[in-house]
Design an enzyme around this catalytic site. Sequence first.
Site, short mmCIF file in Angstrom:
data_model
loop_
_atom_site.label_atom_id
_atom_site.label_comp_id
_atom_site.label_asym_id
_atom_site.label_seq_id
_atom_site.Cartn_x
_atom_site.Cartn_y
_atom_site.Cartn_z
N GLU A 405 40.68 36.95 27.07
CA GLU A 405 40.61 35.54 27.46
C GLU A 405 40.64 34.62 26.25
OE1 GLU A 405 37.39 34.90 30.24
OE2 GLU A 405 38.36 36.18 31.72
N GLU A 480 40.58 42.74 34.12
CA GLU A 480 39.16 42.54 34.41
C GLU A 480 39.08 42.12 35.86
OE1 GLU A 480 37.21 40.65 30.98
OE2 GLU A 480 35.93 39.67 32.44
C1 GAL Z 1 35.12 37.04 32.04
C2 GAL Z 1 34.91 37.45 30.59
C3 GAL Z 1 33.82 38.48 30.46
C4 GAL Z 1 32.64 38.06 31.26
C5 GAL Z 1 33.05 37.88 32.69
C6 GAL Z 1 31.94 37.57 33.65
O1 GAL Z 1 35.80 35.85 32.16
O2 GAL Z 1 36.08 37.97 30.06
O3 GAL Z 1 33.48 38.66 29.12
O4 GAL Z 1 32.14 36.87 30.73
O5 GAL Z 1 33.97 36.82 32.73
O6 GAL Z 1 32.44 37.36 34.96
#
Ligand code: GAL
Length: 810
Positions: A405, A480
């Site tokens: 991100e 993710e």
């Molecule tokens: C994402 C991020 C992670 C964590 C996650 C929580 O956007 O890449 O590191 O913060 O959100 O939902």
Amino acid sequence: MEAMKVWMMAMATLVAVCATAERETLRFNEGWSFARFGAMPDGTEKAEPQGVEKAAFDDSAWRMLNVPHDWGIEGPFRAELPNQTGKLPWAGIGWYRKTFDVPASDSGKKVFIDFDGAMSDSTVWLNGEYVGEWPYGYSSFRLELTPFLKPGQENTLAVRLDNKPESSRWYPGGGIYRNVRLVKTAKTHVAHWGVFVSTPVVSSDCATVQVRAEIDGAYDKVVHEIVETGKTGQGTTCRLSIDFPRRWDLDSPNLYTLKTTVFSGGEAVDEVETPFGIRTLSYSADGFFLNGKKVRMNGVCQHHDLGPLGAAVNTRALERQIEILQEMGCNAIRTAHNPPSPELLDLCDRMGMLVQVEAFDCWGKGKASNDYSRHFPEWHEKDLRAMIKRDRNHPCVVMWSTGNEIREQGNKAGHAISQRLTDIAHDEDPTRLVTAGCNNIKAGFNGFQKTVDLFGYNYKPHLYGEFRQKNPKQPFYGSETASTVSSRGEYFFPVSDEKHLGQGGHFQVSSFDLTAPPWANNPDVEFAAQDEYPWVFGEFVWTGFDYVGEPTPYNKDKTNLLNFSDPAERKRMEEELEKLGGNIPPRSSYFGIVDLCGFKKDRFYIYQARWRPELPMAHILPHWNWPERIGEGTPVHVYTSGDEAELFLNGKSLGKKVKGEYTYRLRWDDVVYQPGELKVVAYKNGKRWAENMTKTTGEAAKIELSADRKVIAADGQDLSFITVQVSDEDGRLVPRTHNLVTFSIEGPGEIIAVGNGDPTSHESFQALEHKVFNGLALVVVRSMTGDPGTIVVSAKSKELIAGRIELEAK
Ligand code: GAL
């Protein structure tokens, strides 16, 4: 006594872990003296003295300890510290000093120190002379000590670490939290991470092993031997072949070893061994292929901390994490968002796990005011090359990620940085493809996607179809996914399908697995997208284990705490926040499928049902102890690898439910609570497949202890993880219990951590007492070096029959 023990271990410090030809690799973990300055754990400030790097500096009053060491996890938790980084005092300055002897016979040798990781901004001196520095706390690095070393005399190494506040989005830990080694070599030797093994051609009859070696100093010849076959070859680049290779695969993680010997002046002066695996990787628009076979990556993201053990690396703790993940059917780990410990990759090689190794959480534009963006311009190339050179021989590593991100996804200048990082990765390792985790919707369409080989979206299942339309050929996955939040054993009623409501106050989150922050989803939504688009090569769930810090939905943004539709509830929360002065307690994540102590949440079973469809299983939630709900609607959900199931309450059928297309859980929303026995019978293809039962328990009666392993190695590193359970007379876990339990230990072991998985608890992780959280707590016992025998752990609590367990250190 404690200091004495550490000191005696220090005497044994320079024990060779490996000595071949003139190379010696010595453990350098024991017998450091340590002190903190600047921000102190109790909130005070302590001035940093001058001249700490000098050999003559008086550190006699400092604490003696062994590394790996994490000063932050020692606590105490402090209400006013940020939730985001775990409310622990990891920020501040730490100094480590160590004196050691080097025999006079070592003059003429090269001597190096290897740090697997030091958190953070490290600077190193030897005998008062500046040796070098390395800011990024997650990188492994080597510094050369030779010019400052005094062979035949006592030498003093000093390491200063400086953890700035606001330098992380999660708990980073603090200190020399990974292993340290002293490496001695001849003048001519294999360069650091200088051997690169790959297997460009693999068939069932034969594999070609390609070797490239970098040598420092003048040499006559370099010889490589595959230890298992005895085959040899020569040169800094060479090709060897293996007939009928045993491949590295998920269920047969076969490894080979390459021995590289360097000759100079007619003698063998250096020798290193490099484990490697033989396997092929390929990616296409249709998916990921391991040894030619399509494999869906059922992955999880993992931060580096080990729960109550903190960031200090421990091989057994990592191995236990992998065992639990594999039991769920997980086959891949993304090392969010930084280079992992080398031990993690050794384990994944050995246990058959795929790994995405990730470099950074930010590039030039930061996410916190003191984060890595400060160092990115000067250090990104060194850090990225270090990561890839160190890890490129691991068969488990299947892709590199240049970032998570990162904020530069939206503009051309950012695309250029991305391309440059991808080029560096290809330069160090032409055998693997490169990715980045993208949260910017545009990144899949604005050209950013072309700067990486494999494209991954974070939390965008609704875009998978559009991505494919516009990028017909590019391999694609969910980098993710989910980010569902829950607290183990907590259930709130009424059960709401509105994903970002559902929290019931008191800073816990309901475990019906329907709650997620606004950008995220429950598991079912991601499963549906993966099923709709079978070319998606997998997902990496946020996260496998809970981690310290980032307790979303109670992280930085506290407005969501007031998401109550009932004005009375909202008022109650407003008053509570006022009382707390805004310092709400949560300090660790709710994202884990498994809690901070390694106890499974309900969510474990929705993933297991999907990822191990051949395993007959069914899991009922919630527990069935609701005396205050008699006669009230109390929904029941079931996760099963079957395709339909029938629920029974006290023997009476509550009906059969069938999984439809794109449904992954069975729900009985109208169950009226009566105490007793709730049982589910699952079917698959019309046949009885699995059963599960939950029952209203009796009163809490006793403490029961069980260990993951009752026999451990007496090496001062091995661990036994002991589950502390509050049970009724029949040995059933009594939910909703929070008894305070005190522990004692006899024999050659020590209790090094305790915990219970409650994200809001401020009880110390390093105490001899802890409350259970919804019936469970964890005690971690470590053996002592060279001290075998029987270890007895006892657990007591008021009004409960005490528990006891015997372990054997061998
Ligand atoms: C994402 C991020 C992670 C964590 C996650 C929580 O956007 O890449 O590191 O913060 O959100 O939902």
